[in-house]
Motif scaffolding. Sequence first.
Motif, PDB file in Angstrom:
ATOM      1  N   LEU A 140      -7.047  -6.662   2.979  1.00  0.00           N
ATOM      2  CA  LEU A 140      -7.119  -8.084   3.288  1.00  0.00           C
ATOM      3  C   LEU A 140      -5.727  -8.529   3.731  1.00  0.00           C
ATOM      4  O   LEU A 140      -4.755  -8.369   2.992  1.00  0.00           O
ATOM      5  N   ALA A 141      -5.628  -9.069   4.935  1.00  0.00           N
ATOM      6  CA  ALA A 141      -4.352  -9.535   5.474  1.00  0.00           C
ATOM      7  C   ALA A 141      -4.422 -11.043   5.651  1.00  0.00           C
ATOM      8  O   ALA A 141      -5.380 -11.560   6.246  1.00  0.00           O
ATOM      9  N   LEU A 142      -3.416 -11.748   5.125  1.00  0.00           N
ATOM     10  CA  LEU A 142      -3.431 -13.208   5.112  1.00  0.00           C
ATOM     11  C   LEU A 142      -2.136 -13.768   5.684  1.00  0.00           C
ATOM     12  O   LEU A 142      -1.064 -13.162   5.547  1.00  0.00           O
ATOM     13  N   PRO A 143      -2.208 -14.964   6.277  1.00  0.00           N
ATOM     14  CA  PRO A 143      -0.984 -15.699   6.601  1.00  0.00           C
ATOM     15  C   PRO A 143      -0.564 -16.547   5.402  1.00  0.00           C
ATOM     16  O   PRO A 143      -1.260 -16.572   4.376  1.00  0.00           O
ATOM     17  N   VAL A 161     -13.091  -7.103  -8.962  1.00  0.00           N
ATOM     18  CA  VAL A 161     -12.453  -6.024  -8.203  1.00  0.00           C
ATOM     19  C   VAL A 161     -10.939  -6.145  -8.331  1.00  0.00           C
ATOM     20  O   VAL A 161     -10.359  -7.152  -7.903  1.00  0.00           O
ATOM     21  N   PRO A 162     -10.263  -5.158  -8.891  1.00  0.00           N
ATOM     22  CA  PRO A 162      -8.799  -5.185  -8.927  1.00  0.00           C
ATOM     23  C   PRO A 162      -8.242  -4.861  -7.543  1.00  0.00           C
ATOM     24  O   PRO A 162      -8.946  -4.303  -6.690  1.00  0.00           O
ATOM     25  N   PHE A 163      -6.988  -5.200  -7.313  1.00  0.00           N
ATOM     26  CA  PHE A 163      -6.384  -4.859  -6.024  1.00  0.00           C
ATOM     27  C   PHE A 163      -4.895  -4.610  -6.193  1.00  0.00           C
ATOM     28  O   PHE A 163      -4.296  -4.897  -7.227  1.00  0.00           O
ATOM     29  N   THR A 164      -4.307  -4.083  -5.141  1.00  0.00           N
ATOM     30  CA  THR A 164      -2.894  -3.733  -5.135  1.00  0.00           C
ATOM     31  C   THR A 164      -2.177  -4.547  -4.068  1.00  0.00           C
ATOM     32  O   THR A 164      -2.713  -4.773  -2.981  1.00  0.00           O
ATOM     33  N   THR A 165      -0.968  -4.997  -4.390  1.00  0.00           N
ATOM     34  CA  THR A 165      -0.145  -5.711  -3.431  1.00  0.00           C
ATOM     35  C   THR A 165       1.298  -5.256  -3.611  1.00  0.00           C
ATOM     36  O   THR A 165       1.578  -4.353  -4.411  1.00  0.00           O
ATOM     37  N   VAL A 166       2.207  -5.835  -2.852  1.00  0.00           N
ATOM     38  CA  VAL A 166       3.621  -5.485  -2.951  1.00  0.00           C
ATOM     39  C   VAL A 166       4.434  -6.748  -3.178  1.00  0.00           C
ATOM     40  O   VAL A 166       3.997  -7.851  -2.858  1.00  0.00           O
ATOM     41  N   ALA A 167       5.614  -6.575  -3.753  1.00  0.00           N
ATOM     42  CA  ALA A 167       6.490  -7.710  -4.023  1.00  0.00           C
ATOM     43  C   ALA A 167       7.922  -7.337  -3.689  1.00  0.00           C
ATOM     44  O   ALA A 167       8.392  -6.260  -4.073  1.00  0.00           O
ATOM     45  N   ALA A 208      -8.971   5.995  -2.021  1.00  0.00           N
ATOM     46  CA  ALA A 208      -9.841   6.033  -3.205  1.00  0.00           C
ATOM     47  C   ALA A 208     -10.881   4.917  -3.167  1.00  0.00           C
ATOM     48  O   ALA A 208     -11.615   4.722  -4.143  1.00  0.00           O
ATOM     49  N   GLY A 209     -10.942   4.177  -2.058  1.00  0.00           N
ATOM     50  CA  GLY A 209     -11.920   3.106  -1.915  1.00  0.00           C
ATOM     51  C   GLY A 209     -11.466   1.780  -2.472  1.00  0.00           C
ATOM     52  O   GLY A 209     -12.273   0.870  -2.662  1.00  0.00           O
ATOM     53  N   GLY A 210     -10.166   1.635  -2.720  1.00  0.00           N
ATOM     54  CA  GLY A 210      -9.641   0.426  -3.339  1.00  0.00           C
ATOM     55  C   GLY A 210      -9.374  -0.708  -2.364  1.00  0.00           C
ATOM     56  O   GLY A 210      -9.618  -0.609  -1.156  1.00  0.00           O
ATOM     57  N   LEU A 211      -8.836  -1.777  -2.926  1.00  0.00           N
ATOM     58  CA  LEU A 211      -8.548  -3.003  -2.178  1.00  0.00           C
ATOM     59  C   LEU A 211      -7.048  -3.252  -2.180  1.00  0.00           C
ATOM     60  O   LEU A 211      -6.387  -3.158  -3.224  1.00  0.00           O
ATOM     61  N   VAL A 212      -6.513  -3.581  -1.011  1.00  0.00           N
ATOM     62  CA  VAL A 212      -5.097  -3.916  -0.846  1.00  0.00           C
ATOM     63  C   VAL A 212      -5.024  -5.288  -0.190  1.00  0.00           C
ATOM     64  O   VAL A 212      -5.758  -5.572   0.760  1.00  0.00           O
ATOM     65  N   CYS A 213      -4.144  -6.156  -0.706  1.00  0.00           N
ATOM     66  CA  CYS A 213      -3.969  -7.502  -0.150  1.00  0.00           C
ATOM     67  C   CYS A 213      -2.512  -7.685   0.267  1.00  0.00           C
ATOM     68  O   CYS A 213      -1.605  -7.434  -0.532  1.00  0.00           O
ATOM     69  N   ALA A 325      16.545   2.225  13.897  1.00  0.00           N
ATOM     70  CA  ALA A 325      15.126   2.567  13.856  1.00  0.00           C
ATOM     71  C   ALA A 325      14.787   3.180  12.516  1.00  0.00           C
ATOM     72  O   ALA A 325      15.571   3.917  11.928  1.00  0.00           O
ATOM     73  N   ASP A 326      13.588   2.881  12.028  1.00  0.00           N
ATOM     74  CA  ASP A 326      13.214   3.430  10.731  1.00  0.00           C
ATOM     75  C   ASP A 326      12.630   4.822  10.907  1.00  0.00           C
ATOM     76  O   ASP A 326      12.643   5.391  11.992  1.00  0.00           O
ATOM     77  N   ASP A 327      12.123   5.381   9.819  1.00  0.00           N
ATOM     78  CA  ASP A 327      11.666   6.769   9.848  1.00  0.00           C
ATOM     79  C   ASP A 327      10.234   6.918  10.316  1.00  0.00           C
ATOM     80  O   ASP A 327       9.643   7.974  10.195  1.00  0.00           O
ATOM     81  N   GLY A 328       9.673   5.832  10.851  1.00  0.00           N
ATOM     82  CA  GLY A 328       8.307   5.897  11.346  1.00  0.00           C
ATOM     83  C   GLY A 328       7.270   5.440  10.354  1.00  0.00           C
ATOM     84  O   GLY A 328       6.101   5.328  10.677  1.00  0.00           O
ATOM     85  N   THR A 329       7.692   5.184   9.127  1.00  0.00           N
ATOM     86  CA  THR A 329       6.770   4.669   8.111  1.00  0.00           C
ATOM     87  C   THR A 329       6.888   3.157   8.066  1.00  0.00           C
ATOM     88  O   THR A 329       7.928   2.635   7.713  1.00  0.00           O
ATOM     89  N   ALA A 330       5.851   2.476   8.455  1.00  0.00           N
ATOM     90  CA  ALA A 330       5.914   1.020   8.534  1.00  0.00           C
ATOM     91  C   ALA A 330       5.998   0.408   7.157  1.00  0.00           C
ATOM     92  O   ALA A 330       5.389   0.891   6.208  1.00  0.00           O
ATOM     93  N   ALA A 331       6.751  -0.676   7.060  1.00  0.00           N
ATOM     94  CA  ALA A 331       6.722  -1.467   5.836  1.00  0.00           C
ATOM     95  C   ALA A 331       5.330  -2.046   5.684  1.00  0.00           C
ATOM     96  O   ALA A 331       4.684  -2.407   6.664  1.00  0.00           O
ATOM     97  N   PRO A 332       4.815  -2.132   4.470  1.00  0.00           N
ATOM     98  CA  PRO A 332       3.413  -2.511   4.288  1.00  0.00           C
ATOM     99  C   PRO A 332       3.080  -3.945   4.645  1.00  0.00           C
ATOM    100  O   PRO A 332       1.952  -4.260   4.955  1.00  0.00           O
ATOM    101  N   GLY A 333       4.006  -4.842   4.598  1.00  0.00           N
ATOM    102  CA  GLY A 333       3.706  -6.257   4.812  1.00  0.00           C
ATOM    103  C   GLY A 333       4.220  -7.042   3.640  1.00  0.00           C
ATOM    104  O   GLY A 333       4.805  -6.500   2.713  1.00  0.00           O
ATOM    105  N   ASP A 334       4.057  -8.333   3.668  1.00  0.00           N
ATOM    106  CA  ASP A 334       4.520  -9.170   2.574  1.00  0.00           C
ATOM    107  C   ASP A 334       3.695  -8.947   1.321  1.00  0.00           C
ATOM    108  O   ASP A 334       2.569  -8.477   1.360  1.00  0.00           O
ATOM    109  N   ALA A 335       4.295  -9.332   0.230  1.00  0.00           N
ATOM    110  CA  ALA A 335       3.508  -9.419  -0.977  1.00  0.00           C
ATOM    111  C   ALA A 335       2.539 -10.568  -0.865  1.00  0.00           C
ATOM    112  O   ALA A 335       2.669 -11.429  -0.023  1.00  0.00           O
ATOM    113  N   ALA A 336       1.568 -10.558  -1.748  1.00  0.00           N
ATOM    114  CA  ALA A 336       0.693 -11.723  -1.843  1.00  0.00           C
ATOM    115  C   ALA A 336       1.430 -12.777  -2.645  1.00  0.00           C
ATOM    116  O   ALA A 336       1.016 -13.201  -3.714  1.00  0.00           O
TER     117      ALA A 336
END
Length: 356
Positions: A140-143, A161-167, A208-213, A325-336
Motif C-alpha cells: 500500500l503506497a500513500l501520499p 492483518v499486521p503489516f510492516t513499514t519503515v521509520a 511470504a504474502g504479507g502487507l507493506v505500507c 549513485a547508490d548500489d542499485g537497491t532502492a530505498a523503500p519509501g517513507d515510513a507510514a
Amino acid sequence: MSREEGTEEGPDSGRTARTGLLGLDTDKLTDGLYGLGWSTVKKLPEGVAVRLGRQIADLAWKRRGKGVRRLESNLARVVPDASPERLRELSKAGMRAYLRYWMESFRLPAWSEQRIKAGFTPQDVHYLEEGLKSDRGVILALPHMGNYDLAGVWVTTKLGVPFTTVAERLKPESLYDRFVAYREALGMEVLPHTGGAAFGTLARRLRAGGLVCLVADRDLSSSGIEVKFFGEAAKMPAGPAMLALQTGAMLLPVTLWYDRTPIMRGRVHPEIEVPETGTRTEKASAMTQALADAFASGIAEHPADWHMLQRLWLADLEPREEAPADDGTAAPGDAAGPPAEAPPAAHGDAAETEKA
C-alpha cells in the motif's frame, strides 16, 4: 525515503544536542513535547482535543510561517486557477486537517476497538482484501494525506492483518524510540530505514504474502525517480515499484481525506501493474509515474487533506551537488509517519526548520 525534514539533524548530526535561541536543548524539548502529547492529549475528552487542535492550527496559519507559505505554494500547483483568497482558505483547512492528524495520533492508543473500526470507511477495499487472499503480498503506497496511522490501525484491527513499514531514525534517539513503540503498540512492524537492509526485509515479508505500507510522495535522494506531478517534475521513491517488480506483490495506491464528520474517508485504487515491456529501470519509472498519477487524482479531489509543508517540486529546490549513485537497491519509501514535519507546537511555528 525522504528525510523527516522537521526533525532530522542534517549535517550537524554528530552533535550530542542542539540548542535553540534561548540556550535550550531542543532535542530534549522536542522529545518532551511529543511525550506530553501522547501522555496528555489522549486523556482529553474528544471534543476538547478537537478544539485544541483547531486552535493550534489557526494560530500557526495566522503566523504564516515557512510551512504555511510552502503549503500554499504547493497547493497553487494542485489548484492552478485558485485565487489568493482561495489558496488562503485551502491552507487554513489544510492546517486544520494536519493538526487533526496529530490530535488523532496522540489519542489513538486510547481508542477502543469499536472506535477504531468506525473511524475509517475506505472505498474499494476489496482490492486489498483480494490481494491479501492471493498470497502475492500487497504494497500500500500513500501520499501525505489524512491520517495514515489511523488507516494502519484500522487494517490491523478491522481486517486483522499486521503489516510492516519503515521509520527514519529521528533525532533525538528517544523520539525515534517513542514513534517505534507507538506504532508497534498499534500492531505495526517498524523497520529502521537503512537502505538495502530495510528493502530486503520488506521483500521477504511480501514473498511470504504479507502487507507493506509506505508513504511515497516525496524523495529527494539519489534513488528517487523523476515523475510529472501536476504538470511539473518531482521525485518519488523507487521503493514501491522496485518491491513489486522484485517480489511480484500487488502495488495499490491509497488516498485519504476528511469530511465534516469524525470519520476519515479513503480509497484503495486499482493495482498498478508491471509493464509488459521495457528494462527494469523503465518499468519502475512507468509504475512510479502511475503511482504519482493516482496520488494526483486523490489530491486534486481533496487538496486540503494533503499536508505537504516542504519543498517537493524540483523547480523549488536549491542547486546542490548530485549525491553519489547508490548500489542499485532502492530505498523503500517513507515510513507510514510521522509526517515530514513536526506539529507546530513542537517548535513554535509550522515548518520553521524546513530544508530542501
